[in-house]
Write a protein that holds these residues in place. Structure first.
Motif, PDB file in Angstrom:
ATOM      1  N   LEU A 275      -5.214   2.115  -0.255  1.00 45.78           N
ATOM      2  CA  LEU A 275      -4.887   3.170   0.698  1.00 45.78           C
ATOM      3  C   LEU A 275      -4.702   4.511  -0.016  1.00 45.78           C
ATOM      4  O   LEU A 275      -5.145   5.546   0.482  1.00 45.78           O
ATOM      5  CB  LEU A 275      -3.626   2.811   1.485  1.00 45.78           C
ATOM      6  CG  LEU A 275      -3.200   3.817   2.557  1.00 45.78           C
ATOM      7  CD1 LEU A 275      -4.284   4.005   3.606  1.00 45.78           C
ATOM      8  CD2 LEU A 275      -1.899   3.376   3.200  1.00 45.78           C
TER       9      LEU A 275
ATOM     10  N   ARG B 176      -4.055  -3.059  -4.711  1.00 44.43           N
ATOM     11  CA  ARG B 176      -2.733  -2.504  -4.407  1.00 44.43           C
ATOM     12  C   ARG B 176      -2.739  -1.000  -4.123  1.00 44.43           C
ATOM     13  O   ARG B 176      -1.840  -0.496  -3.471  1.00 44.43           O
ATOM     14  CB  ARG B 176      -1.745  -2.823  -5.522  1.00 44.43           C
ATOM     15  CG  ARG B 176      -2.031  -2.106  -6.809  1.00 44.43           C
ATOM     16  CD  ARG B 176      -1.056  -2.480  -7.910  1.00 44.43           C
ATOM     17  NE  ARG B 176      -1.565  -2.056  -9.190  1.00 44.43           N
ATOM     18  CZ  ARG B 176      -2.314  -2.792  -9.997  1.00 44.43           C
ATOM     19  NH1 ARG B 176      -2.643  -4.022  -9.640  1.00 44.43           N
ATOM     20  NH2 ARG B 176      -2.730  -2.325 -11.147  1.00 44.43           N
ATOM     21  N   ASP B 177      -3.728  -0.264  -4.617  1.00 42.49           N
ATOM     22  CA  ASP B 177      -3.788   1.181  -4.405  1.00 42.49           C
ATOM     23  C   ASP B 177      -4.959   1.601  -3.521  1.00 42.49           C
ATOM     24  O   ASP B 177      -5.370   2.769  -3.544  1.00 42.49           O
ATOM     25  CB  ASP B 177      -3.881   1.900  -5.756  1.00 42.49           C
ATOM     26  CG  ASP B 177      -2.587   1.793  -6.548  1.00 42.49           C
ATOM     27  OD1 ASP B 177      -1.506   1.799  -5.915  1.00 42.49           O
ATOM     28  OD2 ASP B 177      -2.653   1.708  -7.785  1.00 42.49           O
TER      29      ASP B 177
ATOM     30  N   GLN C 170       0.818  -1.207   0.000  1.00 42.14           N
ATOM     31  CA  GLN C 170       0.000   0.000   0.000  1.00 42.14           C
ATOM     32  C   GLN C 170       0.859   1.266   0.000  1.00 42.14           C
ATOM     33  O   GLN C 170       0.442   2.300  -0.526  1.00 42.14           O
ATOM     34  CB  GLN C 170      -0.944   0.010   1.203  1.00 42.14           C
ATOM     35  CG  GLN C 170      -1.988  -1.070   1.180  1.00 42.14           C
ATOM     36  CD  GLN C 170      -2.891  -0.983  -0.030  1.00 42.14           C
ATOM     37  OE1 GLN C 170      -3.432   0.067  -0.360  1.00 42.14           O
ATOM     38  NE2 GLN C 170      -3.041  -2.110  -0.715  1.00 42.14           N
TER      39      GLN C 170
END
Length: 137
Positions: A129, A126-127, A67
């Motif tokens: 946050l 994966r993105d 993150q």
């Protein structure tokens, strides 16, 4: 000369200090809980429950690194650091505690957790946050 910016290797967060501090706090929590007396750490009542606990903790730490860091090189560094931390904590359990032992299988569980956590880099999450941190801006 340009001013140095905190977190140059991080994703473009609005609050990089916050997310980095939370990751460091999570690492500290894992280290501290690994060195507590064994009676103070709840372990799942199942076969190899302690291995599941080890793998889960290091999976969470590595997934948090995914993150934070956008590049594989940064993730590789974080992953290697977490694996070395897991090995070091196992060694410390054998040397610094009276009721815990250093266990190579625990270190292996830590390592497998790191690999699984880094694998979240290959998912759409994966993105997560970054999206949370930058929403509304």
């Amino acid at each position: 000369m340009s001013a140095l910016r905190f977190g140059r290797s991080l994703k473009p967060f609005r609050r990089p200090w916050l997310w980095s501090a939370l990751w460091c706090a999570a690492i500290a929590a894992v280290v501290i809980s690994s060195l507590l007396p064994a009676a103070d750490v709840p372990v799942p009542d199942m076969p190899n429950g302690d291995k599941l606990l080890h793998a889960s903790a290091y999976l969470a730490l590595a997934a948090m690194a995914v993150q934070l860091f956008p590049r594989w090189s940064s993730l590789l560094g974080a992953g290697i650091g977490l694996v070395l931390l897991g090995i070091g904590v196992e060694y410390a359990q054998g040397v610094l505690t009276v009721d815990r032992i250093a266990d190579a299988q625990d270190a292996l569980a830590n390592t497998l957790g790191v690999i699984a956590g880094l694998g979240t880099r290959l998912t759409p999450l994966r993105d997560l946050l970054l999206k949370f941190d930058t929403r509304g801006s």
